[in-house]
Design an enzyme around this catalytic site. Structure first.
Site, PDB file in Angstrom:
ATOM      1  N   ARG A  68       0.723  -1.166  -0.213  1.00 27.40           N
ATOM      2  CA  ARG A  68       0.126   0.128  -0.085  1.00 27.40           C
ATOM      3  C   ARG A  68       0.756   1.277   0.002  1.00 27.40           C
ATOM      4  O   ARG A  68       0.339   2.391  -0.594  1.00 27.40           O
ATOM      5  CB  ARG A  68      -0.871  -0.077   0.984  1.00 27.40           C
ATOM      6  CG  ARG A  68      -0.775   0.057   2.504  1.00 27.40           C
ATOM      7  CD  ARG A  68      -1.502  -0.769   3.415  1.00 27.40           C
ATOM      8  NE  ARG A  68      -0.905  -2.100   3.295  1.00 27.40           N
ATOM      9  CZ  ARG A  68      -1.435  -3.425   3.099  1.00 27.40           C
ATOM     10  NH1 ARG A  68      -2.777  -3.150   2.813  1.00 27.40           N
ATOM     11  NH2 ARG A  68      -0.932  -4.347   2.733  1.00 27.40           N
ATOM     12  N   THR A  69       2.040   1.306   0.807  1.00 23.23           N
ATOM     13  CA  THR A  69       2.683   2.615   0.861  1.00 23.23           C
ATOM     14  C   THR A  69       3.289   2.929  -0.686  1.00 23.23           C
ATOM     15  O   THR A  69       3.240   3.936  -1.397  1.00 23.23           O
ATOM     16  CB  THR A  69       3.718   2.408   1.807  1.00 23.23           C
ATOM     17  OG1 THR A  69       3.355   2.009   2.995  1.00 23.23           O
ATOM     18  CG2 THR A  69       4.716   3.736   1.943  1.00 23.23           C
ATOM     19  N   LYS A  97      26.636  -4.224  -7.638  1.00 17.25           N
ATOM     20  CA  LYS A  97      28.224  -4.516  -8.001  1.00 17.25           C
ATOM     21  C   LYS A  97      29.099  -3.902  -6.966  1.00 17.25           C
ATOM     22  O   LYS A  97      30.132  -3.502  -7.287  1.00 17.25           O
ATOM     23  CB  LYS A  97      28.268  -3.507  -9.238  1.00 17.25           C
ATOM     24  CG  LYS A  97      27.510  -4.159 -10.236  1.00 17.25           C
ATOM     25  CD  LYS A  97      27.678  -3.042 -11.467  1.00 17.25           C
ATOM     26  CE  LYS A  97      26.520  -3.288 -12.743  1.00 17.25           C
ATOM     27  NZ  LYS A  97      26.493  -2.090 -13.657  1.00 17.25           N
ATOM     28  N   ARG A 118      11.927   3.450   0.974  1.00 17.39           N
ATOM     29  CA  ARG A 118      11.834   2.387   2.142  1.00 17.39           C
ATOM     30  C   ARG A 118      12.775   1.590   2.058  1.00 17.39           C
ATOM     31  O   ARG A 118      13.290   0.851   1.050  1.00 17.39           O
ATOM     32  CB  ARG A 118      10.445   1.755   1.758  1.00 17.39           C
ATOM     33  CG  ARG A 118      10.063   0.634   2.657  1.00 17.39           C
ATOM     34  CD  ARG A 118       9.115  -0.277   2.779  1.00 17.39           C
ATOM     35  NE  ARG A 118       7.788   0.634   3.194  1.00 17.39           N
ATOM     36  CZ  ARG A 118       6.837  -0.057   3.489  1.00 17.39           C
ATOM     37  NH1 ARG A 118       6.666  -1.120   3.651  1.00 17.39           N
ATOM     38  NH2 ARG A 118       5.971   1.104   4.154  1.00 17.39           N
ATOM     39  N   HIS A 151       7.982   5.779  10.209  1.00 17.57           N
ATOM     40  CA  HIS A 151       7.199   5.570   9.144  1.00 17.57           C
ATOM     41  C   HIS A 151       6.305   7.057   9.081  1.00 17.57           C
ATOM     42  O   HIS A 151       5.147   6.888   9.262  1.00 17.57           O
ATOM     43  CB  HIS A 151       6.377   4.474   9.014  1.00 17.57           C
ATOM     44  CG  HIS A 151       5.860   4.063   7.956  1.00 17.57           C
ATOM     45  ND1 HIS A 151       5.648   4.879   6.661  1.00 17.57           N
ATOM     46  CD2 HIS A 151       5.233   2.909   7.672  1.00 17.57           C
ATOM     47  CE1 HIS A 151       5.045   4.292   5.824  1.00 17.57           C
ATOM     48  NE2 HIS A 151       4.591   3.200   6.063  1.00 17.57           N
TER      49      HIS A 151
END
Ligand code: NCD
Length: 338
Positions: A68-69, A97, A118, A151
């Site tokens: 949902r975020t 890398k 996130r 959050h």
């Protein structure tokens, strides 16, 4: 549409943690979110919104699972006409890398105007913001969930959901708010906890097993701000006094040795049988995803607000983006309303 130069100061550039928000900013964001919802009810309003940031591009860097975020930010960008690029797995970026994440972020900043991120690590959004603040290409960072710690955009949508739910009862001021579940590692309740100092006469009730109690940093902050809180393991005894209960999932993705499975969480779940103990106008919230903390039959109760909370998230994220790009006044002062 020219960007505003009339406002002396932008109230925020990055969105990193909830400590950066004060009451005027929170009230302003809620007002803006409601205005955006009204625009989105008709075609002209939606076309107007879509014209506002059609010249901007966003990077959605989500290397930790998200439904949902991610979707609500992606759709919030689309609502404003912002074009998006995304990375959802660090194994598909040059990190594999050996490039440092900060170098990768600096690379993204070459192409886009805002980065939404996130990560499973705490504090990375802040490090990225500090890095950008030193460079010529200073790009706003939005923290969409940083490990166990914060959050912030979820907490802002939670504030909006609470304010909306209590709009005929004086808003959040004076309310008793319960938080239940994994309060130790639940970044949503931690971020929301920091915002409580902005509201008058609020009382908090933390309901959790001892292993998942709210951490001392949040409790110390509440004590400093004179926000009363109590801690209990007995949901049933406190349910009748709560104006809202915010329920969270056990965050076992942070487990080192499967310790969550040893904790008895059976008493921290809300079922239909509990609803009669609750106030008639109480509010039941959850950031989602849920497991079995709320029985699906509770969804039919008018006090269950978590699906509305989820949709509010998209509108609040539209509001946040318009603030970052300083075009919120176009929405507040447009004649298209109503
Ligand atoms: C929350 C999260 O990711 O912290 N989900 C969300 O963003 N709505 C809560 C959770 O995962 O339990």
């Amino acid at each position: 549409m020219p960007e505003s130069s009339s406002r002396p100061e932008n109230e925020f550039f990055h969105v990193l943690k909830t400590q950066q928000f004060d009451r005027p900013l929170l009230d302003g964001l809620c007002e803006l979110t409601t205005a955006i919802r009204k625009f989105a009810k008709h075609k002209e309003g939606l076309l107007f919104l879509r014209s506002l940031l059609a010249h901007k591009r966003a990077m959605l860097y989500f290397t930790q699972p998200s439904t949902r975020t991610f979707l609500s930010f992606n759709n919030a960008c689309q609502i404003l006409g912002i074009q998006t690029s995304e990375i959802r797995d660090s194994s598909t970026s040059s990190e594999i890398k050996g490039e440092s994440l900060l170098d990768s972020l600096r690379t993204f900043s070459s192409y886009v105007d805002v980065i939404v991120m996130r990560t499973k690590e705490s504090g990375l959004a802040e490090s990225a913001a500090k890095l950008f603040d030193r460079t010529h290409r200073r790009v706003p960072i939005i923290n969409a969930g940083s490990g166990k710690d914060q959050h912030p955009t979820q907490a802002l949508l939670d504030i909006y959901t609470l304010e909306r739910s209590f709009q005929h009862r004086g808003g959040i001021d004076g309310k008793t708010i319960g938080m239940m579940g994994d309060l130790k590692r639940g970044r949503t309740v931690r971020s929301l906890g920091y915002l409580m100092k902005n509201y008058q006469d609020v009382k908090l009730v933390f309901i959790a097993p001892p292993a998942f109690r709210m951490e001392e940093d949040i409790k110390g902050h509440l004590r400093e701000c004179n926000i009363p809180y109590v801690e209990t393991e007995d949901m049933q005894s406190v349910l009748p006094e709560l104006d809202a209960i915010y329920i969270t999932r056990i965050q076992d993705e942070h487990d080192i040795a499967g310790e969550s499975s040893k904790v008895d969480t059976s008493q921290f779940k809300l079922g239909v049988k509990h609803l009669s103990s609750m106030k008639k106008d109480a509010v039941i919230m959850h950031p989602l995803p849920r497991r079995d903390e709320i029985h699906p039959d509770v969804d039919d109760d008018p006090r269950a607000k978590y699906w509305r909370q989820e949709r509010n998230g998209m509108w609040m994220r539209v509001a946040i983006l318009t603030k970052i790009f300083k075009i919120d006044h176009h929405i507040l002062h447009a004649n298209l309303l109503d």
